[in-house]
Design a protein around this motif. Structure first.
Motif, PDB file in Angstrom:
ATOM      1  N   LEU A   1       0.847  -1.179   0.000  1.00 15.94           N
ATOM      2  CA  LEU A   1       0.000   0.000   0.000  1.00 15.94           C
ATOM      3  C   LEU A   1       0.889   1.238   0.000  1.00 15.94           C
ATOM      4  O   LEU A   1       1.854   1.303   0.754  1.00 15.94           O
ATOM      5  CB  LEU A   1      -0.888   0.027   1.241  1.00 15.94           C
ATOM      6  N   GLN A   2       0.589   2.189  -0.869  1.00 19.31           N
ATOM      7  CA  GLN A   2       1.339   3.435  -0.886  1.00 19.31           C
ATOM      8  C   GLN A   2       0.650   4.435   0.029  1.00 19.31           C
ATOM      9  O   GLN A   2      -0.544   4.718  -0.098  1.00 19.31           O
ATOM     10  CB  GLN A   2       1.437   4.012  -2.293  1.00 19.31           C
ATOM     11  N   LEU A   3       1.403   4.984   0.965  1.00 20.34           N
ATOM     12  CA  LEU A   3       0.883   5.990   1.881  1.00 20.34           C
ATOM     13  C   LEU A   3       0.858   7.336   1.157  1.00 20.34           C
ATOM     14  O   LEU A   3       1.877   7.792   0.646  1.00 20.34           O
ATOM     15  CB  LEU A   3       1.780   6.064   3.112  1.00 20.34           C
ATOM     16  N   LEU A   4      -0.314   7.980   1.091  1.00 22.47           N
ATOM     17  CA  LEU A   4      -0.462   9.226   0.351  1.00 22.47           C
ATOM     18  C   LEU A   4      -0.544  10.446   1.256  1.00 22.47           C
ATOM     19  O   LEU A   4       0.185  11.421   1.058  1.00 22.47           O
ATOM     20  CB  LEU A   4      -1.706   9.160  -0.543  1.00 22.47           C
ATOM     21  N   THR A   5      -1.449  10.425   2.224  1.00 24.78           N
ATOM     22  CA  THR A   5      -1.577  11.564   3.135  1.00 24.78           C
ATOM     23  C   THR A   5      -1.712  11.082   4.568  1.00 24.78           C
ATOM     24  O   THR A   5      -2.270  10.016   4.833  1.00 24.78           O
ATOM     25  CB  THR A   5      -2.793  12.460   2.785  1.00 24.78           C
ATOM     26  N   ILE A   6      -1.207  11.897   5.465  1.00 26.45           N
ATOM     27  CA  ILE A   6      -1.335  11.631   6.894  1.00 26.45           C
ATOM     28  C   ILE A   6      -1.777  12.930   7.584  1.00 26.45           C
ATOM     29  O   ILE A   6      -1.774  14.000   6.975  1.00 26.45           O
ATOM     30  CB  ILE A   6      -0.026  11.120   7.525  1.00 26.45           C
ATOM     31  N   GLU A   7      -2.143  12.809   8.841  1.00 25.26           N
ATOM     32  CA  GLU A   7      -2.528  13.990   9.612  1.00 25.26           C
ATOM     33  C   GLU A   7      -1.305  14.545  10.334  1.00 25.26           C
ATOM     34  O   GLU A   7      -0.597  13.811  11.027  1.00 25.26           O
ATOM     35  CB  GLU A   7      -3.620  13.630  10.614  1.00 25.26           C
ATOM     36  N   VAL A   8      -1.086  15.829  10.159  1.00 24.44           N
ATOM     37  CA  VAL A   8       0.009  16.521  10.839  1.00 24.44           C
ATOM     38  C   VAL A   8      -0.582  17.730  11.552  1.00 24.44           C
ATOM     39  O   VAL A   8      -1.063  18.657  10.906  1.00 24.44           O
ATOM     40  CB  VAL A   8       1.110  16.966   9.854  1.00 24.44           C
ATOM     41  N   ASN A   9      -0.585  17.701  12.872  1.00 18.71           N
ATOM     42  CA  ASN A   9      -1.140  18.806  13.668  1.00 18.71           C
ATOM     43  C   ASN A   9      -2.567  19.152  13.247  1.00 18.71           C
ATOM     44  O   ASN A   9      -2.945  20.323  13.120  1.00 18.71           O
ATOM     45  CB  ASN A   9      -0.251  20.043  13.571  1.00 18.71           C
ATOM     46  N   GLY A  10      -3.353  18.105  12.999  1.00 18.50           N
ATOM     47  CA  GLY A  10      -4.761  18.300  12.672  1.00 18.50           C
ATOM     48  C   GLY A  10      -5.040  18.636  11.223  1.00 18.50           C
ATOM     49  O   GLY A  10      -6.195  18.848  10.849  1.00 18.50           O
ATOM     50  N   VAL A  11      -4.008  18.679  10.375  1.00 14.87           N
ATOM     51  CA  VAL A  11      -4.167  19.044   8.968  1.00 14.87           C
ATOM     52  C   VAL A  11      -3.738  17.877   8.092  1.00 14.87           C
ATOM     53  O   VAL A  11      -2.746  17.206   8.381  1.00 14.87           O
ATOM     54  CB  VAL A  11      -3.331  20.298   8.628  1.00 14.87           C
ATOM     55  N   GLU A  12      -4.487  17.623   7.021  1.00 14.36           N
ATOM     56  CA  GLU A  12      -4.117  16.569   6.081  1.00 14.36           C
ATOM     57  C   GLU A  12      -2.965  17.041   5.210  1.00 14.36           C
ATOM     58  O   GLU A  12      -3.041  18.087   4.566  1.00 14.36           O
ATOM     59  CB  GLU A  12      -5.312  16.186   5.203  1.00 14.36           C
ATOM     60  N   LYS A  13      -1.865  16.247   5.199  1.00 14.45           N
ATOM     61  CA  LYS A  13      -0.676  16.621   4.457  1.00 14.45           C
ATOM     62  C   LYS A  13      -0.193  15.457   3.605  1.00 14.45           C
ATOM     63  O   LYS A  13      -0.211  14.303   4.035  1.00 14.45           O
ATOM     64  CB  LYS A  13       0.447  17.031   5.411  1.00 14.45           C
ATOM     65  N   SER A  14       0.250  15.783   2.393  1.00 13.49           N
ATOM     66  CA  SER A  14       0.882  14.775   1.555  1.00 13.49           C
ATOM     67  C   SER A  14       2.187  14.315   2.197  1.00 13.49           C
ATOM     68  O   SER A  14       2.892  15.111   2.823  1.00 13.49           O
ATOM     69  CB  SER A  14       1.161  15.348   0.167  1.00 13.49           C
ATOM     70  N   VAL A  15       2.508  13.035   2.034  1.00 16.81           N
ATOM     71  CA  VAL A  15       3.755  12.538   2.616  1.00 16.81           C
ATOM     72  C   VAL A  15       4.977  13.139   1.920  1.00 16.81           C
ATOM     73  O   VAL A  15       6.094  13.042   2.419  1.00 16.81           O
ATOM     74  CB  VAL A  15       3.847  11.002   2.551  1.00 16.81           C
ATOM     75  N   THR A  16       4.777  13.792   0.781  1.00 18.56           N
ATOM     76  CA  THR A  16       5.897  14.435   0.085  1.00 18.56           C
ATOM     77  C   THR A  16       6.086  15.887   0.510  1.00 18.56           C
ATOM     78  O   THR A  16       7.027  16.544   0.053  1.00 18.56           O
ATOM     79  CB  THR A  16       5.684  14.400  -1.443  1.00 18.56           C
ATOM     80  N   SER A  17       5.201  16.407   1.359  1.00 24.19           N
ATOM     81  CA  SER A  17       5.285  17.814   1.728  1.00 24.19           C
ATOM     82  C   SER A  17       6.359  18.048   2.780  1.00 24.19           C
ATOM     83  O   SER A  17       6.743  17.154   3.521  1.00 24.19           O
ATOM     84  CB  SER A  17       3.937  18.314   2.253  1.00 24.19           C
ATOM     85  N   VAL A  18       6.804  19.280   2.858  1.00 25.57           N
ATOM     86  CA  VAL A  18       7.816  19.653   3.843  1.00 25.57           C
ATOM     87  C   VAL A  18       7.319  19.383   5.254  1.00 25.57           C
ATOM     88  O   VAL A  18       8.070  18.953   6.126  1.00 25.57           O
ATOM     89  CB  VAL A  18       8.195  21.144   3.677  1.00 25.57           C
ATOM     90  N   ALA A  19       6.024  19.604   5.466  1.00 25.83           N
ATOM     91  CA  ALA A  19       5.451  19.444   6.811  1.00 25.83           C
ATOM     92  C   ALA A  19       5.532  18.005   7.295  1.00 25.83           C
ATOM     93  O   ALA A  19       5.399  17.743   8.477  1.00 25.83           O
ATOM     94  CB  ALA A  19       4.005  19.913   6.822  1.00 25.83           C
ATOM     95  N   CYS A  20       5.739  17.072   6.367  1.00 23.62           N
ATOM     96  CA  CYS A  20       5.779  15.662   6.750  1.00 23.62           C
ATOM     97  C   CYS A  20       7.198  15.122   6.917  1.00 23.62           C
ATOM     98  O   CYS A  20       7.369  13.936   7.196  1.00 23.62           O
ATOM     99  CB  CYS A  20       5.054  14.818   5.707  1.00 23.62           C
ATOM    100  N   GLN A  21       8.193  15.930   6.746  1.00 22.51           N
ATOM    101  CA  GLN A  21       9.549  15.400   6.745  1.00 22.51           C
ATOM    102  C   GLN A  21       9.923  14.749   8.068  1.00 22.51           C
ATOM    103  O   GLN A  21      10.571  13.688   8.094  1.00 22.51           O
ATOM    104  CB  GLN A  21      10.546  16.516   6.404  1.00 22.51           C
ATOM    105  N   PHE A  22       9.502  15.324   9.177  1.00 23.44           N
ATOM    106  CA  PHE A  22       9.813  14.724  10.472  1.00 23.44           C
ATOM    107  C   PHE A  22       9.140  13.361  10.592  1.00 23.44           C
ATOM    108  O   PHE A  22       9.771  12.381  11.012  1.00 23.44           O
ATOM    109  CB  PHE A  22       9.355  15.634  11.605  1.00 23.44           C
TER     110      PHE A  22
END
Length: 318
Positions: free
Chosen positions: A290-311
């Motif tokens: 399964l490819q992970l596409l988006t996750i929740e970061v601080n209550g916001v949906e973010k793409s796993v490729t976004s800067v906000a998801c790097q951590f």
């Protein structure tokens, strides 16, 4: 002019179904909306708390001059007396989560009617949109029943079949059901005008009943097949979200995934194995990746490729 039907509407104060019902019933020439009964003070329906656009039935009803009752217990003696005094023809129940007592059900002159977003007798109970997505249903329905003392057991007045794609999230399905219920209400009102509607008893041997989803229903189990895991992610979207835990206890809330039967990545070391290739993250289920596409970061949906998801990506890939 035909005498108007007097109706009392029961719905949760922040209900996305109750709001259009309130507007339609308050403006319909055949209807006198006598009152609305809604959630107790300081309580809201959990279905809608994370929606971007919120509604408030107390505010809406107040602007229309419609009396509002917010009882802590809808079947208390004072509320029964207050509703009996309204001399209503119908009670309409549309996303109201307190059970009506036999004393309340006996009040309306013609019937108490419930609008249920499921193909009764299947998916009686709470949050049917969650359970239908979780089970991968491709055919749904919305049902209008004449209420009895059971939980969603009354005879069916009208039912509208719905075809599902299998790709809906629980919010997608909930919204679709709300829209279809509004259309069903408009179709139903002329039928109810003379009280001559017919009912078909439910075949309760086919009944299935589900309660409110528990925390464990949102926990992902990668020993299941990929299609099942994917359905659980769709059902969990968006609040509180399907999730799993990293070995260090970090909770990862998954908002979208994609089945990838096309990958040539070899056999995973174990179900739940996480592999990163460039900026893409893959998680192994029992039979496929399964490819992970988006996750929740601080209550916001973010793409796993976004800067906000790097951590988060760093932790996943360790």
């Amino acid at each position: 002019m035909t005498e108007q039907l007097k109706i009392v509407l029961f719905s949760e104060v922040n209900s996305k179904l109750g709001s259009p019902f309130l507007r339609i019933l308050s403006a319909h020439p055949m209807i006198q909306l006598a009152a609305i009964v809604t959630s107790p003070e300081d309580m809201v329906c959990s279905y809608f708390v994370q929606d971007e656009n919120q509604v408030n039935l107390q505010v809406e009803a107040g602007a229309l001059g419609i009396p509002v009752l917010r009882p802590a217990r809808v079947s208390s003696a004072d509320i029964v007396d207050a509703l009996a005094a309204l001399d209503s023809d119908y009670f309409f129940v549309a996303n109201f989560q307190q059970q009506l007592s036999s004393e309340l059900l006996a009040i309306p002159r013609i019937a108490a009617i419930n609008f249920h977003p499921a193909p009764l007798p299947r998916y009686a109970g709470l949050a049917p949109f969650f359970w239908m997505v979780r089970h991968g249903e491709r055919h749904g329905a919305i049902s209008v029943i004449k209420m009895d003392e059971g939980l969603d057991t009354g005879p069916i007045i009208m039912q509208r079949q719905l075809r599902l794609s299998g790709h809906e999230t629980s919010i997608d399905l909930r919204t679709f059901q709300e829209q279809q219920n509004v259309l069903l209400l408009l179709d139903l009102l002329p039928t109810l005008a003379n009280g001559a509607f017919t009912c078909i008893p439910q075949d309760l041997s086919r009944r299935s009943y589900y309660g409110r989803p528990k925390e464990t229903d949102y926990l992902l189990n990668f020993t299941l097949n990929a299609a099942t895991v994917h359905r659980y992610v769709l059902a969990g979207y968006r609040h509180p979200g399907a999730h799993f835990f990293l070995p260090d206890g970090t909770r990862i809330v998954v908002l979208s995934m994609m089945l990838r039967h096309d990958l040539d990545m070899g056999t995973p070391d174990y179900p739940g194995c996480i592999v990163q290739t460039g900026t893409e993250i893959f998680i192994a289920a029992a039979d496929a990746w399964l490819q992970l596409l988006t996750i929740e970061v601080n209550g916001v949906e973010k793409s796993v490729t976004s800067v906000a998801c790097q951590f988060a990506l760093h932790k996943l890939a360790r």
